[in-house]
Design a protein around this motif. Structure first.
Motif, short mmCIF file in Angstrom:
data_model
loop_
_atom_site.label_atom_id
_atom_site.label_comp_id
_atom_site.label_asym_id
_atom_site.label_seq_id
_atom_site.Cartn_x
_atom_site.Cartn_y
_atom_site.Cartn_z
N HIS A 551 -7.78 2.34 12.46
CA HIS A 551 -8.12 3.60 11.81
C HIS A 551 -6.90 4.18 11.11
CE1 HIS A 551 -10.18 7.37 11.12
NE2 HIS A 551 -9.15 8.03 11.69
N LYS A 552 -5.72 4.08 11.75
CA LYS A 552 -4.50 4.58 11.12
C LYS A 552 -4.16 3.78 9.85
CE LYS A 552 -2.34 6.34 15.35
NZ LYS A 552 -1.19 6.21 16.27
N THR A 553 -4.33 2.45 9.97
CA THR A 553 -4.08 1.59 8.79
C THR A 553 -5.01 1.94 7.65
OG1 THR A 553 -3.38 -0.17 10.30
CG2 THR A 553 -3.90 -0.80 8.04
N LEU A 554 -6.27 2.16 8.02
CA LEU A 554 -7.26 2.52 7.01
C LEU A 554 -6.91 3.85 6.33
CD1 LEU A 554 -9.95 1.81 5.65
CD2 LEU A 554 -11.12 3.01 7.52
N GLU A 555 -6.47 4.80 7.13
CA GLU A 555 -6.07 6.09 6.56
C GLU A 555 -4.88 5.91 5.61
OE1 GLU A 555 -7.37 9.11 6.76
OE2 GLU A 555 -9.04 8.39 8.00
N LEU A 556 -3.95 5.07 6.06
CA LEU A 556 -2.79 4.82 5.19
C LEU A 556 -3.19 4.14 3.90
CD1 LEU A 556 0.30 4.97 4.92
CD2 LEU A 556 0.43 2.76 6.10
N LEU A 557 -4.10 3.17 4.03
CA LEU A 557 -4.58 2.49 2.82
C LEU A 557 -5.32 3.44 1.89
CD1 LEU A 557 -5.81 -0.90 4.36
CD2 LEU A 557 -3.81 -0.55 2.90
N ARG A 558 -6.11 4.33 2.53
CA ARG A 558 -6.84 5.31 1.71
C ARG A 558 -5.85 6.24 0.98
NH1 ARG A 558 -11.67 7.17 5.88
NH2 ARG A 558 -12.95 5.27 5.63
N LYS A 559 -4.79 6.63 1.66
CA LYS A 559 -3.79 7.51 1.03
C LYS A 559 -3.08 6.79 -0.12
CE LYS A 559 0.13 10.44 2.16
NZ LYS A 559 1.09 10.89 3.21
N ASN A 560 -2.71 5.53 0.15
CA ASN A 560 -2.07 4.74 -0.91
C ASN A 560 -3.00 4.54 -2.10
OD1 ASN A 560 0.26 4.49 0.62
ND2 ASN A 560 -0.38 2.56 1.56
N ASN A 561 -4.25 4.32 -1.75
CA ASN A 561 -5.25 4.13 -2.81
C ASN A 561 -5.39 5.41 -3.62
OD1 ASN A 561 -7.24 2.88 -4.35
ND2 ASN A 561 -8.87 3.50 -2.93
N SER A 562 -5.37 6.55 -2.96
CA SER A 562 -5.48 7.84 -3.66
C SER A 562 -4.26 8.06 -4.56
CB SER A 562 -5.61 8.98 -2.65
OG SER A 562 -6.75 8.81 -1.86
N ASP A 563 -3.08 7.72 -4.04
CA ASP A 563 -1.85 7.88 -4.85
C ASP A 563 -1.88 6.97 -6.07
OD1 ASP A 563 -1.02 9.73 -2.97
OD2 ASP A 563 0.27 8.32 -1.86
N MET A 564 -2.27 5.75 -5.88
CA MET A 564 -2.34 4.80 -6.98
C MET A 564 -3.36 5.24 -8.02
SD MET A 564 -2.07 1.16 -4.95
CE MET A 564 -2.23 0.21 -6.46
N ALA A 565 -4.50 5.78 -7.51
CA ALA A 565 -5.53 6.26 -8.44
C ALA A 565 -5.00 7.45 -9.23
CB ALA A 565 -6.78 6.64 -7.66
N ALA A 566 -4.28 8.35 -8.60
CA ALA A 566 -3.73 9.53 -9.29
C ALA A 566 -2.69 9.09 -10.32
CB ALA A 566 -3.12 10.48 -8.27
N ARG A 567 -1.83 8.11 -9.95
CA ARG A 567 -0.82 7.62 -10.87
C ARG A 567 -1.46 6.92 -12.07
NH1 ARG A 567 1.71 4.12 -7.71
NH2 ARG A 567 2.65 5.81 -6.50
#
Length: 586
Positions: A551-567
């Motif tokens: 679950h922590k990994t998934l949250e981290l991936l989701r955050k990275n995915n959100s950052d990449m999408a914003a960039r």
């Protein structure tokens, strides 16, 4: 689950087979005992046949106890010491010297007195070992009507302390153990010889009670009262007669002892006997020796007593000394043997009886005969004992006795009082804190005898042809035999029910062993289940911790995915502006 179910089924089968083996072993023992008894009877009958030619030959009894007693008598006659002493006495008689003969007589009298005291001491020890409640059984012989009807014996004596009941429906024997078993051929004198030690203990200051219990027509009244017209006296007549004879003998011995020592006349042995008779009819107490007892019916007695200004019925109260007593009960002194016969005949003639289909002379009341004995040396504390001789009315089924009207009411009161007696014994057997003695006049009157410090003997009388009623009476008697009371009369009762106790403890030990094995099996199964559950819990815990990490990994991936999408969106907007600026410049 299937394996445990099959194991349980096998355990049940093994348990059933063990019970069946135990039952068959018991049946085999009973049949062997019965066969041995029949063999002894055949041998005794053969002796009678061989002795038939000799008119003076004694008739040989058919009971093993009598055969053993005959052998003991023969051994006694062969004793060399007795023969030597007998020859010495014959020589002294031949000399015809009065002084030598008087000396021998005094020596014999002293030896007789010593032997009598020794026997009394032994009897007292036997009573102490037997306990203060003894249960005996008497099997009534077949009546003429039963013989003509072709009835068969279903109750048989197997030994001096065991009897068997044969159930024709299941073709199986059931055994019962008692302190004494009297067969159909046992005489009144034989029965009294076994009852005598307990009955005569009142001379030494003990209280004693002998009561007969059983179904109607089983021979209770014959056991207690006998048949005076045929000179077959029962326990009541023989006991009082023996008491009177014993007390006179002690007085005679004391006079001889005082004469030898030239003591004063004041140190004499004195005794006093008083007899009272009452009946409990319809749960009311009537004096059988009162002046109005011979007035006829109970209603006539009440009218005559009312005219005389007294009550026809008596009450039960507790005296100053704490003992149960019946105030106003007539107590007649006994000065000779003739008084015994006249008083008992007078009281029995006033007792309530009636004819039913089960018994031509059925007792319709409980009869209680009390004998007070006070004896001792003049000027010294005396012994005072009370003997209760009780003839209970028989339990009966109305459908069989076919009674109506007043007799139906009598039967209801009889069965109710006997039921109350059963409740009292059941409470004593359970060692209950409350014993319902006051549920009936019978149990209230016998409270000291049943639950107090007296020595008690129950004589259960059974019919040889009635299986169900006899088994019911024998089961009741067995429950009574298990009772152990506290009090001065009970000194040592541990050896009384040793056989039954060992049997019960053995059965309980087998049951506990089986239960232990089952518990161990269940415990092993529970341990296995516990291990499996612990493994599952550990796996669940591991998987849960693993899921938390994912679950922590998934949250981290989701955050990275959100950052990449914003960039990416920012870069896209920048390119779009650059493209728009380029087109505008053209």
């Amino acid at each position: 689950n299937s394996k445990s179910a099959s194991v349980d089924e096998k355990d049940e089968e093994i348990s059933k087979l063990e019970k069946e083996v135990e039952n068959l072993t018991q049946q085999k023992r009973l049949y062997e005992s019965r066969a041995k008894s029949l063999e002894e009877e055949v041998k005794s009958l053969q002796k009678q046949v061989f002795c038939r030619g000799d008119k003076d030959a004694p008739v040989v009894a058919t009971q093993m106890s009598r055969l053993s007693s005959l052998s003991n008598i023969n051994m006694f006659n062969k004793d060399e010491g007795l023969s030597t002493e007998s020859s010495i006495i014959e020589n002294i008689i031949a000399t015809k010297d009065p002084e030598k003969m008087a000396g021998v007589l005094r020596d014999l009298e002293n030896k007789t007195a010593q032997q009598r005291d020794y026997n009394a001491e032994l009897l007292s020890k036997i009573l102490t070992l037997q306990g203060n409640i003894q249960v005996c059984c008497r099997i009534r012989p077949l009546s003429r009507r039963e013989i003509e009807s072709g009835c068969k014996n279903v109750i048989e004596p197997l030994s001096e302390s065991e009897m068997g009941c044969f159930d024709e429906r299941s073709s199986k024997w059931k055994s019962f153990h008692f302190d004494k078993v009297w067969g159909p051929d046992q005489s009144q004198s034989t029965l009294f010889s076994d009852v005598e030690p307990l009955a005569l203990s009142v001379v030494d200051g003990y209280n004693a009670c002998i009561f007969a219990y059983g179904q109607t027509g089983s021979g209770k009244t014959y056991t207690m009262e006998g048949s005076p017209s045929h000179d077959e006296h029962g326990i009541s007549y023989r006991t009082i007669q023996k008491l009177f004879t014993l007390l006179n003998l002690r007085a005679q011995q004391q006079r001889a002892f005082a004469a030898d020592r030239e003591e004063e006349k004041g140190n004499t042995f004195q005794f006093k006997l008083q007899l009272g008779m009452l009946e409990i009819y319809n749960d009311e107490i009537y004096d059988l020796l009162s002046d109005h007892a011979a007035a006829g019916s109970k209603e006539d007695q009440k009218r005559q007593a009312k005219a005389a200004g007294v009550k026809a019925t008596l009450d039960i109260k507790r005296g100053v000394d704490g003992k149960i007593e019946v105030p106003g009960l007539t107590r007649e002194p006994i000065n000779c043997i003739k008084d015994v016969f006249s008083l008992l005949a007078r009281g029995n003639s006033n007792r309530s009886t009636a004819a039913t289909t089960l018994n031509e002379h059925s007792s319709r009341s409980h009869m209680v005969l009390s004998v007070e004995v006070e004896s001792g040396l003049e000027g010294q504390p005396s012994n005072k004992g009370v003997l209760y001789l009780v003839d209970l009315a028989g339990s009966e089924r109305v459908a069989k006795s076919q009674v109506e009207g007043a007799q139906l009411k009598e039967a209801a009161h009889i069965n109710k009082s006997l039921s109350a007696l059963g409740n009292v014994f059941e409470a004593l057997d359970r060692k209950s804190s409350h014993v319902p003695f006051r549920d009936s006049k019978l149990t209230h009157l016998l409270q000291d005898a049943i639950g107090g410090n007296s020595r008690t003997m129950m004589v259960v009388a059974v019919c040889p042809t009635n299986h169900d009623e006899s088994v019911h009476a024998l089961q009741f008697a067995t429950r009574v035999r298990r009772i152990q009371r506290k009090g001065p009369a009970q000194r040592n009762v541990v050896s009384k029910n040793l056989e039954e106790t060992v049997k019960a403890l053995t059965h309980e030990m087998k049951t506990l062993t089986k239960q232990k094995d089952r518990n161990e099996t269940q415990l092993s199964s529970l341990k296995k289940d516990n291990n499996r559950i612990q493994e599952k819990l550990q796996n669940i815990s591991t998987s849960r911790s693993k899921s938390q990490s994912d679950h922590k990994t998934l949250e981290l991936l989701r955050k990275n995915n959100s950052d990449m999408a914003a960039r990416w969106n920012k870069e896209k907007a920048l390119r779009e502006r650059q493209t728009a600026d380029l087109e505008n410049s053209k």
